[in-house]
Enzyme design. Sequence first.
Site, short mmCIF file in Angstrom:
data_model
loop_
_atom_site.label_atom_id
_atom_site.label_comp_id
_atom_site.label_asym_id
_atom_site.label_seq_id
_atom_site.Cartn_x
_atom_site.Cartn_y
_atom_site.Cartn_z
N VAL A 153 -11.63 170.57 -20.46
CA VAL A 153 -11.24 170.23 -19.10
C VAL A 153 -12.12 171.02 -18.15
O VAL A 153 -12.25 172.25 -18.28
CB VAL A 153 -9.75 170.54 -18.83
N LYS B 283 -11.00 165.54 -17.78
CA LYS B 283 -10.66 165.83 -19.16
C LYS B 283 -11.63 165.06 -20.06
O LYS B 283 -11.56 163.83 -20.15
CB LYS B 283 -9.20 165.43 -19.45
N PHE C 85 -7.66 168.40 -28.15
CA PHE C 85 -8.14 167.05 -27.90
C PHE C 85 -9.38 167.01 -27.02
O PHE C 85 -10.17 166.07 -27.11
CB PHE C 85 -7.04 166.21 -27.23
N GLN D 96 -10.04 174.55 -22.88
CA GLN D 96 -10.35 173.71 -24.03
C GLN D 96 -9.13 173.63 -24.93
O GLN D 96 -8.53 174.65 -25.26
CB GLN D 96 -11.53 174.28 -24.82
N ASP E 230 5.12 168.58 -25.82
CA ASP E 230 4.27 169.78 -25.85
C ASP E 230 4.43 170.59 -24.56
O ASP E 230 3.45 171.03 -23.96
CB ASP E 230 2.81 169.39 -26.04
#
Length: 580
Positions: free
Chosen positions: A265, A281, A262, A259, A379
């Site tokens: 999953v 997702k 956003f 998790q 990221d």
Amino acid sequence: MADSYSRHSQNKSTKYQKDANMMKSKSRRSKYSDQKYHKVESKTPPLPTRSTSTLEDLIKKRESLKQELKKIVKHSDTSTNKDSKKRRHSKEDYAYEIISSKKSYKENETKPNTNSKRKSYHESSPEVEHTQADSEDEETIIQRRRQMRKQLLEKLNVSQDNKNSGNSEPDTEETCSEAQTIKSITGNEVTHNISKQVTDMFAEKDDFESNATSNNVTHNDNESNLNLTDNWDDTDGYYVIRIGDVINNRYTIKSILGQGVFANVVRAQDNEDGNDYVAIKIIRNNDLMFRTSLKEIAILKEIRQADPDNKYHCVQYFGHFTHKGHLCLLLESLHMDLRSVIKKYGKHHGINLKALISYSRQLLLALRLLKKLGIIHADIKPDNILVNEKKNILKLCDFGSATKCDDNEPTPYLVSRFYRAPEIILGVPYKHGVDVWSAACTIFEMATGKIMFTGSSNNKMLKCFMDLKGKFSSRLIKKGKFKDQHFNYNNNFLLHKKDEFTGREKVVEMYNIPITRDILFELKKSYKNAFVNEEKKLIQLKELLDRMTMLDTSQRISVTDCLKHPFILEDVEKDTIKKQ
């Protein structure tokens, strides 16, 4: 002498006679007064004498009188509460009593020979009813009313059945009159179906039926029911995952992969395409997350078009759909993330050197593809890198923060803090160099099993950078949008730290920051029993990391040059000679 004696006795007898007459008159008066004033009795207590009462006695008497008065008031309150409990009736109870009295009266008219016990309660006078309520306890009254309501509801059900069959018009009229009676007393609207609408508030079970849920609700996977949104979502808008649920009438959830900010999953089995596994997702039910995910979908589609043969180590995108109001992305399923690999195979000492070179090469290939497309991942960290079950293939995932190179604005909190480049913290315009910096931090973590920079804030992160790379140049500081948060007018670093004694935050100006870290020493510490050829590769890795972590982004090595570096190009040579 005799005459005087006789006169004396005569006077004495007359005196006695007068006294007797007076006593008789007094007795007559007392009788008369008793007959006239026998109802009047003086209840005034005698006044206390001065000789017997003192001030202390009066105070004691006053206190005793106060105590007695309190007891009397308390006793009266409890008695009134008991009486009020016994006499407490709701409007609905009163309505039921009226209805039941009407029904009993009608039954008595039609059936004159009925048992007197059945009509004893309703035909009794108000005085008798009141004495019964006072004499019986509350539990008995409630029990009796439950039985009455049960009988009434049974009769109403019978009348309703007769109404549906069309054989009993008087029962229908009687039901309507009862409904009007309840409506006039309780102020609620009552329909003809009273047996379903009216509830028993003394019932032991809560057999309440809601009008809003009278119809059976069926759940359709293709359509989301707006009234049942809370059943699918938690308070933060995440989809509530249940193992075994079928999504989109096709994918059965097998496990939860993770998790993020956003989305959730999950790993699911495709029931149509050969029972293969996919990753889904499930985006949070939030407008901002939805718009961000649309950008992610556009980037994933662009990557798939640029890499149709799946050679450049970015996770594959298969499509998307909507489920229960959530946007769902269908992605390639892999075995585990890189952070789990490091914890399992390289905790505190790093992973195997050959695996390190292979993983670094694959990561840089993915970054080269993104640079070619003008995409900044923004990221990169071990959590967003996946490996397959054989642990020989690595793929970059989670493009939720990805942006186009010409569509970025300075923000001090882009990228996870431990992998955040200095230009982001200072507010300097950034490009693909932020991904190179994050990749360097990830490669170092794979090699040592430790995080490269561990500052607890952006200010502490800058201090960690300078411990390894030295002071920032004045030219770079002047470009920063957020430089005033960390540097003064002389470009001296302002370290924010807590005072050891007071615990308050204070600012310390640092004129000179010496280099206190040695990357090569830290790498060799992780590979203590390295061979000679492995030590050579560690020196190459140290040189590559130095160039990938240049403070000035203009001096930082590019992704293309990283792939040409000896550490990436050359494999580990076979060597059995250990370092002496």
